[in-house]
Design an enzyme around this catalytic site. Structure first.
Site, PDB file in Angstrom:
ATOM      1  CG  ASP A 102      99.439 -53.692 -52.050  1.00 44.00           C
ATOM      2  OD1 ASP A 102      99.304 -53.582 -52.614  1.00 44.00           O
ATOM      3  OD2 ASP A 102     100.168 -52.792 -51.331  1.00 44.00           O
ATOM      4  CG  HIS A 103      95.266 -57.069 -54.495  1.00 43.55           C
ATOM      5  ND1 HIS A 103      94.401 -56.033 -53.430  1.00 43.55           N
ATOM      6  CD2 HIS A 103      94.415 -55.829 -55.525  1.00 43.55           C
ATOM      7  CE1 HIS A 103      93.272 -55.045 -53.655  1.00 43.55           C
ATOM      8  NE2 HIS A 103      93.676 -55.122 -55.220  1.00 43.55           N
ATOM      9  CG  HIS A 159      96.619 -50.727 -52.230  1.00 42.34           C
ATOM     10  ND1 HIS A 159      96.687 -52.411 -52.631  1.00 42.34           N
ATOM     11  CD2 HIS A 159      94.512 -50.870 -51.735  1.00 42.34           C
ATOM     12  CE1 HIS A 159      96.016 -53.172 -51.594  1.00 42.34           C
ATOM     13  NE2 HIS A 159      94.833 -52.658 -51.552  1.00 42.34           N
TER      14      HIS A 159
END
Length: 505
Positions: free
Chosen positions: A179-180, A242
């Site tokens: 999950d950047h 996110h």
């Protein structure tokens, strides 16, 4: 650091070009890669090593955080890249790849340490994992890691099915779910800020906090992703992953010097404590929106339903706002407002913590605005406190004082640099654990069901706005408002004062 092979599925794709290759190059410049490593790029295009290396070089020149100052150094970096034509459906291609990797490992005298990075659509995850197992690519004599990008499933049931299949080949500790947002430096700071600052630890409870707002605004529309996005929407694309990860990172009370296991345990506790959303509550706690025509930065843009590839009667959500509550000792009674959407007025990701108003001072002076603690996550990173102090000139008045800490983002590693580096080291602290993924889908599932049944109104909002007005009403009925949207005259004055009279710390 042990020598290892970085095996990249989808090496000819956009993510590899824009993020992965530049991240590897910056890690190389910072000496954060093993002295001996090999990147095996996989794809169906009829490329050879020469074409592959040329494309990697172009990617670095176009997208790298650090510019190429030494061409010879870039050439040395590219020596570690090889290309293999691979059809993800064909078992024989995996056997060919295994031979290629083992040959390289023997040349280097390296152990079979292998990181499999899947920069491909989620429909390929199970198939690739199965072929890796059957072909013997996942050797047991070295470590192996399986890195995948979201989405991890389409709903709760599909997420569970995917996890069961992956666990047939890889152990949970070998699966790294990217999950950047968890790779962003400001998000990673949240853990240390709580641990190392007793002042914040003392304030991090329902005794002092009135509400918390988490926002991720995007100015872009669906771009070239209509086929994917119209089946996904904001709730799946952003909210389930996110936004809920930001919630967990913000509200988990991490112990000092916390381990990966401790971080995951604390995040899991947060999601377990989030009050479930029952079907009859969805329409009262969730706002669903879709962008209409409007303008972004003075340029006209079409509505979502006029985008190429979108049906003119699509009910897909491009905006979602929701109210959540965490039923535990620290957060009981504090409302959390989370929103995200496309074609909004500004590109920004921020967390705003609004503190409760203090008891009126004996002087009788009115407190103009509440104290705020704001984390700016993107596009620029900063932290600022908005505190109230006596006006040095008009001493009977109270005015806000701004304490700012701003970060020069040019010197910071980008999210993918942090995450690839951590995965190479086997550090899963800032990756999504299955427990978090499952609990997030479990909370979101009633929203998906309500959207599918069309029991939640779809509100159209003008492109270039901050979303449907109904999202404002979500806060207004609790006596709050979104910070830093369309400011009132009073708020505009505060913003101007903050920009002109900053106190830096």
């Amino acid at each position: 650091m042990d020598a290892a092979s970085f095996i990249l599925f989808g090496a000819t794709g956009d993510l590899a070009k824009r993020k992965i290759f530049p991240a590897l190059y910056n890690l190389y410049l910072d000496q954060k890669l093993p002295a001996q490593f090999t990147v095996f790029g996989l794809g169906r295009r009829q490329w050879d090593d020469h074409i592959f290396k040329a494309n990697v070089a172009q990617s670095i020149h176009s997208f790298s955080r650090k510019k190429v100052e030494d061409p010879a150094q870039l050439e040395k970096f590219l020596e570690s890249f090889q290309f293999c034509i691979l059809d993800a459906n064909k078992q024989e291609d995996y056997v060919k790849l295994r031979t290629m990797i083992e040959t390289r490992e023997q040349q280097l005298g390296a152990a079979p340490n292998r990181m499999f990075y899947l920069s491909v659509g989620p429909e390929f995850f199970e198939m690739i994992a199965e072929h890796i197992d059957q072909s013997g690519l996942g050797s047991e004599s070295g470590w192996k890691r399986f890195v995948i990008e979201k989405p991890f499933g389409h709903d709760l049931q599909s997420a569970r099915q995917l996890n069961r299949k992956l666990n047939e080949t890889f152990k949970e500790e070998e699966i790294f779910r990217i999950d950047h947002y968890l790779g962003k430096p400001m998000v990673q700071r949240l853990e240390v800020l709580q641990q190392k600052n007793p002042v914040l630890q003392a304030l991090w409870t329902n005794r002092y906090i009135a509400n918390i707002q988490i926002t991720a605004n995007e100015t872009v529309g669906v771009e070239e992703r209509s086929g994917y996005y119209d089946k996904t929407g904001a709730v799946r694309d952003m909210f389930q992953n996110h936004m809920l990860q930001l919630l967990m990172m913000l509200t988990a009370h991490f112990p000092n010097n916390s381990t990966t296991e401790a971080v995951r345990f604390k995040k899991k506790m947060v999601m377990e404590a989030v009050q479930p959303l029952h079907p009859h509550q969805v329409s009262n706690q969730v706002i669903r929106g879709q962008y209409n025509s409007g303008s972004i930065n003075g340029e006209p843009v079409t509505s979502y339903r006029e985008e190429p590839g979108i049906a003119n009667d699509s009910m897909n959500d491009t905006f979602i706002a929701a109210k959540l509550e965490i039923d535990d000792y620290f957060w009981r009674g504090v409302p959390f407002y989370i929103r995200t959407g496309k074609r909004l007025k500004e590109k920004s990701t921020r967390i705003v913590i609004e503190f409760k108003e203090p008891i009126k001072q004996s002087t009788g002076a009115d407190i103009p605005v509440p104290n705020l603690l704001v984390f700016e996550i993107a596009p620029d990173e900063s932290i600022f406190f908005q505190l109230n102090a006596r006006d040095p000139i008009y001493k009977e008045q109270i005015k806000p004082l701004f304490l700012d800490f701003q970060v020069d983002s040019k010197d910071l590693p980008e999210a993918y640099e942090n995450l690839i580096h951590d995965a190479w080291h086997g550090d899963a602290t800032f990756f999504a654990h299955w427990d978090e993924v499952e609990l997030s889908w479990k909370w979101v599932q009633p929203i998906l069901d309500a959207f599918a049944a069309n029991t939640v109104p779809l509100h159209l909002y003008e492109a270039g706005s901050f979303g449907p007005k109904q999202s404002d009403e979500l806060l207004n009925k609790d006596g709050f408002h979104w910070w830093f949207d369309e400011p009132t005259l009073e708020q505009e004055t505060l913003i101007t004062e903050r920009n002109e009279e900053k106190t830096y710390v």
